[in-house]
Design an enzyme around this catalytic site. Sequence first.
Site, PDB file in Angstrom:
ATOM      1  N   GLU A  39       0.846  -1.194   0.000  1.00 30.24           N
ATOM      2  CA  GLU A  39       0.000   0.000   0.000  1.00 30.24           C
ATOM      3  C   GLU A  39       0.878   1.240   0.000  1.00 30.24           C
ATOM      4  OE1 GLU A  39      -3.367   2.252   2.770  1.00 30.24           O
ATOM      5  OE2 GLU A  39      -2.678   0.239   3.313  1.00 30.24           O
ATOM      6  N   ASP A  50      -6.001   9.320   9.361  1.00 35.33           N
ATOM      7  CA  ASP A  50      -4.667   8.918   9.795  1.00 35.33           C
ATOM      8  C   ASP A  50      -4.295   9.568  11.113  1.00 35.33           C
ATOM      9  OD1 ASP A  50      -3.950   7.226   7.617  1.00 35.33           O
ATOM     10  OD2 ASP A  50      -3.788   9.009   6.365  1.00 35.33           O
ATOM     11  N   TYR A 159     -11.046  -4.322   3.651  1.00 36.84           N
ATOM     12  CA  TYR A 159     -10.144  -3.793   4.677  1.00 36.84           C
ATOM     13  C   TYR A 159     -10.960  -3.616   5.961  1.00 36.84           C
ATOM     14  CZ  TYR A 159      -6.259  -0.782   6.302  1.00 36.84           C
ATOM     15  OH  TYR A 159      -5.192  -0.241   6.976  1.00 36.84           O
TER      16      TYR A 159
END
Length: 256
Positions: A39, A50, A159
């Site tokens: 990734e 994030d 995911y």
Amino acid sequence: MIFTDESTKKLVPYVTGGITGDWADCLRAYRDNGADAIEIGLPFSDPMLDGPTIQEASDRALARGATLDSILTEVRAMRAEVPLIVMTYTNLAIRPGFCARLADAGIAGLIVPDAPLDEVTPIRDAANAAGLDLIPLVAPSTRPDRLRDIAVSAQGFVYAVSVLGTTGERDRLDAGAGPLAAAVRALTELPVLIGFGVSTPEHAAAAVRDADGVVVASALMRRLLDGASPAELGAMVARFRESTRSGTGVRAPESV
């Protein structure tokens, strides 16, 4: 299709594009130490999903002058030999020609974490037209009906976000990660990978009891930010690779 071999647990390490002058060597080191896919995070000024480590990595890459063009130029110049996946945010992904540029550089998949299922169709259409898989995320808070809808429309892999929060290193794997992965696996034949907080090889070994693999990001970027070389990150990936070998990755047959 991101993964063609279903016989092993999957390991997907992460690197922020442009974070160092030799960041592309991380791709080679990951590949050479057992990564099934890699990734690549596009540095972003306001990465809402994030945590501090990936934010710091993005800031460093942007301060070095990293751009989409410079990152894709380096990707295009190397022979990755494993699938490459880009992670970015909606306001980049919706730009005309964006997915085609990724595909031209050899990218196989795209993750856009801030694009909800109800609004993702234009991005999915552009990705699919360019030959990219659009990889969805699910979280512990995802409702069962929505989980089904995401699983049905998923491409590449699913995911599974292990926690309600941002990316980052953690002392332990959240107890909800396994049940979430198991719930998704019951709805799709695609691999289900656990990410967010997979910080040690022991976490990875625990995750693959219920999942088809793991994504490792902040733990690697923390080491890189602290000065680790691509070779040292490769050795770290090798330890994660060994920790996932406890499972075969083959799903048990359905009872009849």
